[in-house]
Structure formats: C-alpha cells, structure tokens
Design a protein around this motif. Sequence first.
Motif, short mmCIF file in Angstrom:
data_model
loop_
_atom_site.label_atom_id
_atom_site.label_comp_id
_atom_site.label_asym_id
_atom_site.label_seq_id
_atom_site.Cartn_x
_atom_site.Cartn_y
_atom_site.Cartn_z
N LEU A 148 0.84 -1.20 0.00
CA LEU A 148 0.00 0.00 0.00
C LEU A 148 0.87 1.25 0.00
CD1 LEU A 148 -2.71 -0.86 2.69
CD2 LEU A 148 -3.10 -0.50 0.25
N ASP A 149 0.36 2.30 -0.63
CA ASP A 149 0.99 3.61 -0.53
C ASP A 149 1.00 4.00 0.96
OD1 ASP A 149 1.43 6.50 -1.94
OD2 ASP A 149 0.16 6.66 -0.15
N PRO A 150 2.13 4.55 1.44
CA PRO A 150 2.20 4.83 2.88
C PRO A 150 1.16 5.82 3.37
CG PRO A 150 4.13 5.72 1.71
CD PRO A 150 3.39 4.85 0.76
N ILE A 151 0.73 6.74 2.51
CA ILE A 151 -0.32 7.67 2.94
C ILE A 151 -1.67 6.96 2.96
CG2 ILE A 151 -1.55 9.81 2.40
CD1 ILE A 151 1.04 11.02 1.45
N GLU A 152 -1.90 6.10 1.96
CA GLU A 152 -3.16 5.33 1.94
C GLU A 152 -3.29 4.47 3.19
OE1 GLU A 152 -5.69 5.59 0.17
OE2 GLU A 152 -4.90 6.85 -1.45
N PHE A 153 -2.20 3.81 3.55
CA PHE A 153 -2.22 2.95 4.73
C PHE A 153 -2.55 3.77 5.97
CE2 PHE A 153 0.33 0.67 8.14
CZ PHE A 153 -0.63 -0.33 8.33
N ARG A 154 -1.96 4.97 6.06
CA ARG A 154 -2.27 5.83 7.21
C ARG A 154 -3.73 6.26 7.18
NH1 ARG A 154 3.19 6.62 6.27
NH2 ARG A 154 4.49 6.78 8.13
N LEU A 155 -4.21 6.59 5.98
CA LEU A 155 -5.62 7.01 5.87
C LEU A 155 -6.58 5.90 6.33
CD1 LEU A 155 -5.69 9.03 2.53
CD2 LEU A 155 -6.53 9.85 4.74
N LEU A 156 -6.21 4.65 6.01
CA LEU A 156 -7.05 3.52 6.42
C LEU A 156 -7.15 3.40 7.93
CD1 LEU A 156 -5.91 0.65 4.00
CD2 LEU A 156 -8.21 1.64 4.19
N ASN A 157 -6.14 3.89 8.63
CA ASN A 157 -6.08 3.69 10.07
C ASN A 157 -6.11 4.98 10.88
OD1 ASN A 157 -5.50 0.63 10.49
ND2 ASN A 157 -4.17 1.25 8.78
N ALA A 158 -6.31 6.10 10.20
CA ALA A 158 -6.18 7.40 10.87
C ALA A 158 -7.26 7.62 11.93
CB ALA A 158 -6.26 8.51 9.82
N SER A 159 -6.85 8.17 13.04
CA SER A 159 -7.78 8.52 14.12
C SER A 159 -8.63 9.70 13.70
CB SER A 159 -7.00 8.93 15.38
OG SER A 159 -6.50 7.80 16.01
N LYS A 160 -9.89 9.63 14.14
CA LYS A 160 -10.83 10.73 13.88
C LYS A 160 -11.49 11.11 15.20
CE LYS A 160 -12.05 8.90 9.30
NZ LYS A 160 -11.52 7.53 9.49
#
Lengths: 750, 294
Positions: free
Chosen positions: A400-412
């Motif tokens: 996965l693209d490293p930003i995509e992976f972060r987006l999948l798991n990002a806190s909201k």
Amino acid sequence: MATLEKPNQYKVIGTSPLRHDGVDKVTGRAAFGADIRLPGMLYGAVLRSPHAHAKILSIDTSEVEKLHGVHAVVTAKDLPDLESRVVELGEGVINRKYQSNNVLARDKVLYFGHAVAAVAATSLHVAKEALDLIRVEYEVLSPVLDVRKAMETGSPILLEDLRTDEFGKKGETRTNIAGHYKDACGDVEKGFREAKFIVEREFVTKMVHQGYIEPQNATAQYNPDGQITIWCSTQGSFGVREQVAEILEVPVSDIRVIPMEIGGGFGGKIGVYLEPLAVLLSRKSGYRPVKLTMDRSEVLAATGPTSGSYIKIKMGADANGRITAAEALLVYEAGAYPGSPVGAGMGVILAPYRIENGVVEGYDVVVNKPRTAAYRAPGGTNAAFAAETVIDELAERLGLDPIEFRLLNASKEGDRRVNGSAHKRIGFVETLQAAKESAHYQAPLTGPRTGRGVASGYWGNYGGKSSASASVNEDGTVSLLEGSVDIGGTRTSLAMQLAETLGIPAEDVRPVVADTDSIGYTEGTYGSRTTFATGWAVYETAKGLIEKLKERAAILWEVEKDKVNFENGVFFSSEEKLTFKELAEKLDETGGPVVASAAVQPKGYGPGFATHIVDVEVDPETGKVDILRYTAVQDVGKAIYPAYVESQIQGGVAQGIGWGLNEEYLYDEQGRLLNASWLDYRMPVALDLPMIDTILIEVANPGHPYGARGVGEVPIVPPPAAIANAIHNAIGVRLTELPMSPARVVDGLK
Amino acid sequence: MQSFDYEAPQGISEVIQLLAGKNGGARILAGGTDLLVQLREGRRNARLVIDVKNIPELTQITFDPKNGLRIGAATSCSQICSDPNVSEHFPGLVDAIHLIGGVQIQNRASVGGNLCNASPAADAIPALIVHEAVCHITGLNGTRTLPVEEFCVAPGKNALESGEFLTSISIPTTKERFGAGYLRFIPRNEMDIAVVGAGASVVLDSDRKRFVSARIALGAVAPTPLLASDAGAFLAGKAVTRENVKEAARMAQAVAKPITDLRGTAEHRKHLCAVLVERALDKAIERAGGHYAE
C-alpha cells in the motif's frame, strides 16, 4: 507556504502585520540577559565536575577567598538541605531536593559538568582564575551511561533514595528505574492473531540538545531586607520564582523575576540552573548584584538535553490494511535525576492511529548524564521515529501507498487512544489528504539514489494558567500587559487577538511582557500554549474592555447599557455610534481610565497533527544523506499570524532533521562529554537544509475563540522517521538508530 | 586564560631575538584562529605572543615561472585564494583553502598557521603535500628547508626547534598536463573538521592516457597528514584506467591508521580513504585534461 483556499472571516487574524518587537530585534536594541550591567555588579563563574559519577569527599575553598577580587564563594553547604518533596510546577513536577542537588551537587556528582561550586568576582577573568583554586576531593565511581544497563540488577546506583514508582506504588529496593508506566486497551494477543503481517523492530536514539542560540544567564540582586530581583533568560518568569523560592526556602513574594528577551528555549529554559547561584552569591558578597552567564560548553554539558532512548515496537495489520494490534516499550534516559518525557512519548507513539488492541509500556531511568529537560514535543520525536518506521514497513508489506495505509487507520473525532482518552475534533485525515494531493507528493522523484519518505506525528499541546491586563489610551490605542515570554512572536499573536476582538488594527496595540510583580500568574511559554491560553486571557480582557466601554457609551448617550451594542470595532445604539477610537477619546468625560484584566485556565486545547514528506539523496560510498525537498503539512487550527506559524514549522523541521542525521551527545567510557561545542555537536547549518515548504490546514479548534491550536511542537515529531523512510526508499536499508550518520548508513549497506 | 605579553615586530631578526629570549615560552601569532582559541581554552600556554603580520616577507605572495610560488607564512587564506597565479597553477591548494572556515576566518587564518598548528585533520596540509610544497624555516642558526610531509611530527607538534619559526612555504612550478585536487568528507555541508581529507596530483603523458607521476596525501587518518608514496608511485607509467585508480586508492587506504574519535569511527574513516582518494584522483585527472580509457 500554502493555506487551503478559504475566505478569512477575520480582519486582523490571519494577516501578517509588522511585529511589535521587530525594530528592536533587527537593530540589536532588544535587551537580553547578557546585556544587563548594574552598578557594582560582580561576575560569577561555576566550577563543574570533571567526572560523570563520583562522591564528593571534600571541597576546600580557602585559597579562593584569598584571591584579590573574589567576593563570594558558594557550595551546596550554602543551600538549604532539602527533604525530598514533589512540587507541582505548571507543566511538570519537580522533586525540590533533586533540583537543589542539580543546581549544586551536595554528596555526589552525577554527570560531567555537574555544578559543584560558584564564585563571584570583580571580573569574569578573576572569577575563572578563582575556580582553579578550589580543591575538590572526589571518590570516582563507575558511570552508568546506557539505559538498559542502568536497569540491570547490580548496576551502580546513582541515587540512594530512589525507588521505582510502579504504576503509582513505590518499590522497596535501590534502583535506577524511577518510574514504570503502562497503558493498555483491547486484547493484544487476539489482535496479533488477526494480523496477516507483523513487524517488530528495536530502535535506539541518542541524547540531543535543544541548541538555542542564547546561553543561560542570570543576574540577581539580593537586598538587605531579603527582597530579591532576578533578571534572566527564561521561558517562564513565574516558574523561576517558584523554583528559586523552593530551593532557597524563601517566600515567592520576596522574589521578583524580570524576564529578558529570550534567544530560544525549546523547553530547555523552564528549569533553573544559574538563578539560585546568582542570588546566593549576591547575598554572600554583601548585597552586590551578581551576573552569571554560561558558555556554550557549559550549556551543552550541563543544561537540559532530551532523552536518548531504547524503543521496541510490534505492530500487526490484516490483509485489508487495518492495524489489528500494537505493542510498544519505551525506555527513556532521565539523565541524573528522574523526569524523562517517557510519559509524553507513550502518548505520542500510537496516537495518530485507531488501535483497538494496544499495550504501551514506559520506563524512566536515571543515568550519569545531565538531567533532561523538555525539548519541543518532549519524547515525541523518539517515539514517532520508531512507530512511523514500522508503519512504513507495514505499508510496504501490504503493498500500500504509505499515505493510503495511514488514511485507512487514521484517528478521527471520537476514536479512543490506548490510554482511553477520546480524540476531540482533529485534523489528521485532512493533513494526510493534503499531503497526498500536494505538488511534492505528486512530483516524480528524479536522480539516482534518491528516495521519498512520509511520516506523521501527534502532539497533545497544553492550556495552563495565563493572565493579561489592558488599558485604553486616550488616542484609541491599547496597552497590553501579558506574562508570557515572547518566543516565536507571541507578543504580536496576542496583540492580534486583542485587536481582532476590539475591532482595531494590530498596530494600535502595544504589547509588553511584564515581570512577576506586574501581571497575574502566567505559566511559561511551553506546551504550545501561549497563543492558545494567553490568547484566551487576552480575548477575555478585550471582552472586559468592551463591557466597560459600553457603560461609557451609555453615559454619553444617556441610555441604558443594554441598549449599547458592539460590532466590528463600533459601539452603537439605535440612534448613535462611535468607533473604538472615538469613544477612547471621550473617556475623561465619562469617568476616567478604562482597564480590564483576565486570568484564565482554559482546558479546550486541541492536539496538533502533522504529515511530512521528504526527498533525500544518499551517497552510498560515503553514507552522506542530503535533504533535497521537504514539505510539512499541519493542522494548525487557525493560523493567527501565518508567517510565524510557518516559521515554527520550519524551525521544528530543521531541528528534527538535525536530530535525524547528525546530532548526538558523544561520551567516552568514563562519561566525559566529547563534543560540547557547536563545531562538533553537529546541528544542521543553512547549507544542510532546503527550503522547507509548508501546507497549513485549518481545522478550527472548538476550544478557542479563534480556533487556534498549538503549532510549535508537532513539527519536530515526524522528521527523523520521514528521513528514515526516505533512506529506505532510496537504498533499501531500514535504519533503526539515530542519528542516521554517514557511518551508520555505510554500516547499513554492508 | 592567563595573561601574556604581546609584541608585533617589523622584521625577521627581531622575531628570532624575541623567541630566543623566552626560551620556548613564546608563541607566534598569525591569524590567531587556532592560537587564540587554544589560549582561551587553556590548551596551549604562552608568556609572550609574537604577532608576525607586520613583517612584509611573511605576508607576501610571489610567483615566477622559474622559481615557482612563495607564500609568506602569515598570508591570509583569502589573500592566497584571490591571487591569480595561485588559482591558475595550484588548484589543489585552492580547493583546500576554500574549505578552511567561512569568509571571516579566511580573512584571518593563514596557511602557515594551518601547517604549524599540525592538526592531523588540517585541510591545507595534504594539498600542500601533493603540490610538493617546502617549508622555509628560520632561527638563531640560520635558515633551513623541509618538505611539508616531514613538517608535522605528532598531533599539534611540528618539526620546529626551539627558537625557530616558519617564514614561508614554496611550491615548485607545475609541469604541463598537471592536475591536482583536494576534498574532504564532513557529515554536514559546512562548519566541520575533516573526517577524512584526501589530496591528489597527477602529471599525464603527452596524449594524456598515462600517468607520468602522481602524489596522494591523506588527512585525519593518522597522527600526522600522510604522503601515500607507494600509491603515487604505483600510478607512474600506468594507464589512466578506473582499475588503476581504484588500486592506487586501495594502496593509500592501506597506509591509513585512523582512530575512532568524536568526529568519526576508525572503520568509517578507513572506508572513506579509498572513496576520497579515488574522487581526488578523478578531480586531478580531469584538471590535467585526462580521460579514463574506455
């Protein structure tokens, strides 16, 4: 600098007026502590330990007292012998016995450069000569320089009375482990069973210094009536007052602290070093003022660096790219006395991500190095270096693209952290999206041996106590007194909040940083709190002025006060109106001066999130890493003064790059600091840095009238991790030790 | 810092008298960029400081094609770099001097001082060595000369006898198809001391495909700057090939005896020797108008 296109709903906030202290700063007229010259003033110097760990058997000062020009000598015997007691001090706690012993060693020296005695003389030359005449007899002990060795049974013990604070309970045996902490949520074993990929790595980081330009300094006048005045370079004048009062056992009301302009602090100028010595020397020399200034080697050897650390982290993700579990162990060097930022590091390490099953454990460990002090997002950079490297590796495994992976798991908003607290409205996802869409991330990498890395970071920020006071001048300007030392342009960012609220230009506000006798209690400029919390105090002060001015308008217009309205700098009733300035001119006719003040302790501070992108070029033959391009994306809440916000981000990134590439404390086996100079403590210089681009995301903080979040600290959190990820992208090597110096890069390639 | 006396004589003979009078307690001051710092930090002591910047012979640069270049020992780095003859004929020296400090330091610091300070990491010394520079020394017993590679004897110690001082450095005129270069490795891009320094000079044959001769020198990898004579001799008569250059670099690396200190590890320094010598030779070959054989 880029800000997401949004119309500015404010007149003053979001603009860049001339800074109020600008002329003084660029002409060299601004008065710093080193500029203080008082009649009859003496110059002090400090004798420092050549050993990292030793018992002090005796100190003989008899020869010094005979030297012509010497007026006073002090050792720990001149300080009250304090019992251990923990004192709440704004952002942190101190043990006053340990702090006293750090100011002047009593029974033992615990690090190279530990202060042992101080003298005051008619000139610095004489004072330094006098130091050579002090005879100190030491019994040298084995130094403890590594946190993991310090934790072993049988390791030499630094502090005889230290017991481990184990989840709030005190241990029973002698130890170097000051504290053991743990946060947990969910079921980690279950989480790891659900993972398709698990990455586990160990990381080591070295002690680094804040590197402020201006060395510590303090001048004190002790009066025969016991009244004390201190001029010094500090982030918080009230904190100096409290610490000196505790160490010398005098009432706070006997001390007046006058904060001078400050040439950088970054957390390193919260604790006192020289101030109590200057006071003691002034008292002992027959009430003459005494000035003490450190040189660079003293600053590096004996004032607050931040912790080196050992961190182990394990993280798992399932086939869909969801993080299923995370486990982290953080062991931080406290230096000679307890108090590393391991707790803050524990808070940072997993904060950007939704972690349903997590364990975070931390140890605060004393070693024979200087007592650590806060440094810009204390503990956060070490933690993010570990976590964000593992995140990058998981993304790689998942394809996965490293930003995509972060987006999948990002806190909201609403997501809970491992310590149980829930995020309020945060802008992490927004930083990731902006990073993904940025010109930098969209641009192809060019050139051989280049690589791109991404890392994110979190910092909680802080609120704290602040006071402000304002008076309306008859020409329509407003004088503003505030207690926050101006680091990074806070005079102006505060004046702007007052101006916005009053509907007047920023230039019509005259901000003054007041001393401890002239303003209400105000915590130091730390925790990214000043624009937020002192901003609140200024806002409340402005509201107070408006209420009082409405009364004056009511008198003029002979109406009830509730018939007077205020909007955009204009007071009006159904029939009349007066601008702020017009009304100010009529104060004499309506009852004289108008002043207002406010003291606040706002809790609504919002955390900051950042995502950084860096391109590097690696020379595989020499191991040298060059930073080619850097973009920092950050949720700043609302940029009160965008150019300052950008500068804060650039400064944090510059320090983070230094930490990542070359900065480290180098000790020999005896614990002597080898590189206590700016020649050999390798901070980046201008040629080492590209232009650092910024993208400001404004997700307003609901806890501040203008949406401000702290901005100064989070930018130092991602850089080493982002660089490590870029190096991996360039040459396929994962570096797990900071700094990623040329020798380590070459080793990694072997 | 201890107090000291200060003298600024106008002529060489006065310096000789002053040095003799203090019996080793006197220090020569040129730019002061090393000496003043060392005195302040207590790393050197002096009862008398003799400022030699007022002596014309010590601050002059002369050049003629027959006798070569002569640089007064107290001549500042910026004066040397702005001399057209130096930039035209002595590129290795220019490389090195450009690296010594920033503009302010270069306006004060002298190459003679850099040499006398005898730092193993001095940038100018390997460059002087590859340019075959010679030291001119004066004392009570007259004058003598010494090749630069023999001038440093230990870290911070030079070959000057008590009562002697360095008056100038001479460099012979360069031959045709000569090229030289110096480079150093530092972790930052400025403000640092060489982790390793490497200088190289070459003379190529008429069709620029073979080495007539070569000199290679290293800094910061031994107690003194080193002339790697075997590595240089190896190249004489050899073809200009990558393989030969790499072999010379390996030979130079072999004579390096670096230590681990605050500026670098022995291992990394050893590794860097080969990298930098190769790059210094590349520079020298390019400046001599040479090309690698395909």
